[in-house]
Design an enzyme around this catalytic site. Sequence first.
Site, short mmCIF file in Angstrom:
data_model
loop_
_atom_site.label_atom_id
_atom_site.label_comp_id
_atom_site.label_asym_id
_atom_site.label_seq_id
_atom_site.Cartn_x
_atom_site.Cartn_y
_atom_site.Cartn_z
N PRO A 1 0.81 -1.23 0.00
CA PRO A 1 0.00 0.00 0.00
C PRO A 1 0.84 1.28 0.00
O PRO A 1 1.86 1.37 0.68
CB PRO A 1 -0.81 -0.11 1.28
CG PRO A 1 -0.94 -1.58 1.49
CD PRO A 1 0.37 -2.15 1.03
N CYS A 2 0.37 2.24 -0.77
CA CYS A 2 1.11 3.48 -0.95
C CYS A 2 0.58 4.65 -0.12
O CYS A 2 1.23 5.69 -0.05
CB CYS A 2 1.11 3.88 -2.42
SG CYS A 2 -0.54 4.27 -3.04
N GLN A 3 -0.57 4.50 0.50
CA GLN A 3 -1.19 5.63 1.18
C GLN A 3 -0.28 6.27 2.23
O GLN A 3 -0.33 7.47 2.43
CB GLN A 3 -2.52 5.23 1.82
CG GLN A 3 -3.57 4.84 0.83
CD GLN A 3 -3.55 3.35 0.48
OE1 GLN A 3 -2.55 2.67 0.64
NE2 GLN A 3 -4.66 2.85 -0.02
#
Length: 166
Positions: free
Chosen positions: A86-88
Site C-alpha cells: 500500500p502506498c497511502q
Amino acid sequence: MQSTISDKPTFIDLFSGCGGFSAGLEQAGMNCLAGIDHNEQAIHTFKANHSDSTIALVKDMTQFQPKELERLIGINHVDVIVGGPPCQGFSSARQYSGSNSGERLVDDPRRDLYKYFLKFVNHFRPKVFVMENVLGIKKMQNGVYFTAIQNEARKIGYRVVPIEVN
C-alpha cells in the site's frame, strides 16, 4: 521440495489488488501461480482476470506466512515476485493535510508492509522482484523508508535498482 519444470517463468503477485500487474506479465508469457491481497473485492476481480489454475487468496500479509503459500503452490522457488505494498502512507497527496509529513505526521502501519513483501522475497528467492509504489516514498521522512527498503533488500542478497516509470 523442488521447483517444477516449466517452459514459462513463474511468479507470484503480493498485494496484488485486482491483478493488473500480473495480467500484464501473463500477456508477456509468464505463469502466475498466485495473487494475494487483503481486499476481497479485489481478489474477486483478480480471479476473473486469471486462469482457474492461478491461486487467488484473501489474506492479511502480516499474518500469512511464506511456508503456507509454498504448500499451496507446491514449490519453494519462483522466478519473479511482483507487488505493490500500500502506498497511502507515502503518498504526496496526503502531505497536503499534514498526515504524511511535518509536525502533524500520523503513524501509518501500512508504511511497514514492505517488510512482509521482502519476507516472501527472502523465502522464495526469485531471480528478480519488482515492488511498485508512489513517488512520495522517495521523499517521505527524508527518504527513510525508501532507503530502508533498499538496504533490507540488499541484506538478503539482492542488487537494487530503483527506477521511476511515467
